[in-house]
Design an enzyme around this catalytic site. Structure first.
Site, PDB file in Angstrom:
ATOM      1  N   ARG A  50       1.102  -1.426   0.494  1.00 42.23           N
ATOM      2  CA  ARG A  50      -0.193  -0.184  -0.032  1.00 42.23           C
ATOM      3  C   ARG A  50       1.090   1.002  -0.393  1.00 42.23           C
ATOM      4  NH1 ARG A  50      -4.682  -2.250   4.649  1.00 42.23           N
ATOM      5  NH2 ARG A  50      -5.010  -3.108   3.320  1.00 42.23           N
ATOM      6  N   ASP A  52       2.603   5.107   0.014  1.00 35.38           N
ATOM      7  CA  ASP A  52       1.653   6.308   0.426  1.00 35.38           C
ATOM      8  C   ASP A  52       1.856   7.257  -1.173  1.00 35.38           C
ATOM      9  OD1 ASP A  52       1.552   5.595   2.753  1.00 35.38           O
ATOM     10  OD2 ASP A  52       3.282   6.302   3.556  1.00 35.38           O
ATOM     11  N   ARG A 200      11.428   5.416   4.416  1.00 34.76           N
ATOM     12  CA  ARG A 200      11.146   7.292   4.225  1.00 34.76           C
ATOM     13  C   ARG A 200      12.054   7.448   5.794  1.00 34.76           C
ATOM     14  NH1 ARG A 200       5.111   9.213   2.759  1.00 34.76           N
ATOM     15  NH2 ARG A 200       6.523  11.484   3.238  1.00 34.76           N
TER      16      ARG A 200
END
Length: 250
Positions: A50, A52, A200
Site C-alpha cells: 500500500r 503512500d 522513508r
C-alpha cells in the site's frame, strides 16, 4: 472464476497512494475503473504493497478474479487501453492466470524498495518528483556504514509512523545498502514486510549521517530507543519506489 496476477508500474505523483480512498484518486481506483470498462465487472483489486501518496512503483503486484476466461495479453492490453484513455499514469506490464490461492499481499515472501537522492547543487529538471533533491554534499559511505545498524531483526518503533496499524513493530530487514553513482545516491532495501513509513524514516535518518550530524552509533541509539521521537527525520515520498515483490514457487 479465473484469478489473474498483474504486474504494475506507476508514477505516484498524481495519486493519493495505492489504496482506494473516498473522495481521493488512487492507483487502485484507477485500475479498478479500467477493469470495469474492459470487463463490465466491478472488482476489488488487492495489491502487494500500500504505497503512500507520491510514492512510485516499477514492480507492484496485484491480483483480481474475473468471471470470464480471457487471454493474458488481452487482459493486459485492454486494461492499459482504458488507462491511457483516462490519462492515468499507470501501466500493467504483465498479466497472467495464477493459482486460485495466490494472494498478491499475503503470498509475498519479500518486498524490495529503492530510494533515490539527487545530490547536487543544481535543482532537478528531469528528476522532479522522481528523486529527493539534496543540494548539500552527502557522505554515501558513512550512510552505508550506519545503515548496517538497522539490518537484522529489530523493534522498529523509532522508524514507523505513529499512524502505523501493524500489530507488531518487529521486522527483519534483510538488506539496506547505500551507493553513489555521480550525483545519484541510491538506497536499496528488502524485507518480507515493512512498517508504515519505515523506509522513508530510515532514509531520513541516514541523510542526517550523510550530512555529518549523526554517526552510526547515533543510528543504533535511535533504534534502541524504540521511540518515534528519536527518528532523525522522514524522507519525502517522491524518491521512493516499490521495485519488486517475491513469491515462493513462482
Amino acid at each position: 472464476m479465473p484469478r489473474y496476477r498483474l504486474d504494475i508500474e506507476y508514477d505516484g505523483t498524481p495519486y493519493a497512494g495505492w489504496q482506494r480512498q473516498a473522495g481521493q484518486h488512487s492507483v487502485q481506483a484507477a485500475l479498478e475503473q479500467a477493469i470495469l470498462k474492459f470487463s463490465g465487472e466491478t472488482i476489488s483489486l488487492r495489491g502487494a504493497g500500500r504505497t503512500d501518496s507520491g510514492v512510485h512503483a516499477t514492480g507492484q503486484v496485484a491480483h483480481l478474479d474475473l468471471a470470464k476466461h480471457w487471454p493474458d495479453d488481452t487482459v493486459r492490453d485492454a486494461i492499459n487501453a482504458h488507462l491511457r484513455l483516462a490519462g492515468e499514469s499507470v501501466a500493467v506490464t504483465a498479466a497472467a492466470k495464477i493459482a486460485d490461492d495466490f494472494d498478491a499481499r499475503f503470498s509475498a515472501t519479500k518486498r524490495y524498495y529503492l530510494y533515490r537522492i539527487l545530490n547536487r547543487r543544481a535543482h532537478p529538471a528531469l528528476e522532479k518528483d522522481r528523486a529527493w533533491w539534496v543540494p548539500a554534499r552527502l557522505d554515501a559511505e558513512a550512510m552505508h556504514e550506519a545503515a548496517q545498524q538497522l539490518v537484522g531483526r529489530h523493534d522498529f518503533t523509532t522508524f514507523r509512523s505513529s499512524q502505523c496499524q501493524a500489530n507488531s513493530p518487529l521486522r527483519t530487514l534483510d538488506k539496506l545498502e547505500v551507493t553513489r553513482s555521480g550525483d545519484l545516491i541510491e538506497v536499496k532495501t528488502s524485507a518480507r514486510s515493512f512498517l508504515h513509513n519505515q523506509v522513508r524514516s530510515m532514509v531520513g535518518t541516514l541523510k542526517r549521517v550523510g550530512e555529518g550530524g549523526w554517526t552510526a552509533a547515533d543510528v543504533k541509539a535511535a533504534l534502541d530507543a524504540r521511540d518515534r521521537a528519536a527518528c532523525a527525520g522522514i524522507a519525502p515520498p517522491e524518491g521512493l519506489y516499490l521495485t519488486k515483490v517475491d513469491y515462493s514457487a513462482i
